[in-house]
Design an enzyme around this catalytic site. Structure first.
Site, mmCIF file in Angstrom:
data_model
loop_
_atom_site.group_PDB
_atom_site.id
_atom_site.type_symbol
_atom_site.label_atom_id
_atom_site.label_comp_id
_atom_site.label_asym_id
_atom_site.label_seq_id
_atom_site.Cartn_x
_atom_site.Cartn_y
_atom_site.Cartn_z
ATOM 1 C CG ASP A 287 -14.552 -8.357 9.504
ATOM 2 O OD1 ASP A 287 -15.111 -8.924 8.537
ATOM 3 O OD2 ASP A 287 -14.308 -7.142 9.541
ATOM 4 N NE ARG A 288 -17.196 -16.477 11.988
ATOM 5 C CZ ARG A 288 -18.389 -16.227 11.452
ATOM 6 N NH1 ARG A 288 -18.994 -15.068 11.601
ATOM 7 N NH2 ARG A 288 -18.994 -17.160 10.750
ATOM 8 C CG LEU A 289 -11.937 -9.133 15.391
ATOM 9 C CD1 LEU A 289 -11.262 -7.781 15.163
ATOM 10 C CD2 LEU A 289 -11.115 -9.951 16.387
#
Ligand code: FMN
Length: 226
Positions: free
Chosen positions: A202-204
């Site tokens: 999730d692009r974290l």
């Protein structure tokens, strides 16, 4: 498992739809080695073990006095507590930038492992003895190529280079060792920041940066938002 979604290749829509979701194990400050160079050595070893093509390739960014950046790939040929070293032509565009600003940044792009490491800092010349030792380890063909190419200058056509190679091949034909050219040598990025980036879902992503702090110049590790 990674998932890749791509549309029609070569179209703008295709590029917009291309993404990989990184389901890799996370990175926390407690996982990191005490020093940036031990951590970089460990990741470099993992890149080698993982079969990354040209694992020591790094994208070197420099800027001229006008602030205009340039980037290109070079090979990391030295890594220790002093910094990250590479070898090049001292009259090249990158060397001109380095002499002008004394700063550079280099990124190791290990996409297959969802990792990148960026080293930023000042740049110093690798000392002549170390440069000579590395030069002597290069294949003769690469040594002759370094003599033949005035890196970064415009040449009329390929023949100029082939002719220059023929000339230097002849010139050094009766010498066992091709001498180190005065226009060739190493630069070492002496980092004040080294960021380790690990892709997460999730692009974290995880971003942990070793940075030199304060007057006593001690290293601290800080987490950055992805
Ligand atoms: C995988 C790869 C490795 C390279 N390694 C080096 C290197 O170690 N030293 C070098 O001078 N150029 C290297 N090059 C060529 C540079 O990317 C660049 O074209 C050249 O150094 C001239 O750059 P400049 O005109 O910006 O100075 C490499 C290119 C690639 C694709």
């Amino acid at each position: 498992m990674d998932s890749v979604a791509a549309g029609e290749p070569g179209t703008k829509q295709g590029l917009a739809a291309m993404r990989v979701d990184y389901q890799t194990t996370g990175l926390s400050a407690g996982d990191l080695a005490a020093t940036w160079h031990e951590q970089l050595e460990a990741w470099l070893q993992e890149a080698v073990a993982g079969g990354v093509v040209e694992p020591n390739a790094m994208v070197l960014a420099t800027a001229g006095t006008d602030g205009r950046p340039s980037s290109r790939t070079v090979l990391c040929k030295g890594l220790d507590a002093r910094g990250v070293a590479f070898y090049t032509n001292y009259t090249s565009a990158k060397s001109h930038d380095i002499r002008s600003t004394r700063y550079a940044s280099a990124t190791f792009p290990w996409y297959a492992q969802h990792r990148q490491v960026t080293v930023r800092g000042t740049v110093e010349a690798v000392d002549p003895a170390e440069t000579q030792a590395y030069w002597s380890s290069r294949p003769r063909g690469a040594q002759l190529g370094a003599w033949a190419s005035a890196q970064s200058v415009v040449v009329r056509d390929r023949r100029v280079l082939d002719d220059a190679l023929a000339t230097v091949t002849q010139r050094f034909a009766d010498q066992d060792e091709v001498p180190l050219p005065g226009h060739w040598g190493g630069w070492r990025i002496v980092p004040d920041e080294v960021e380790f980036w690990q892709g997460r879902s999730d692009r974290l992503h995880d971003r942990l940066r070793y940075e030199i702090d304060g007057m006593d110049r001690t290293w601290t590790i800080r987490r950055l938002a992805p």
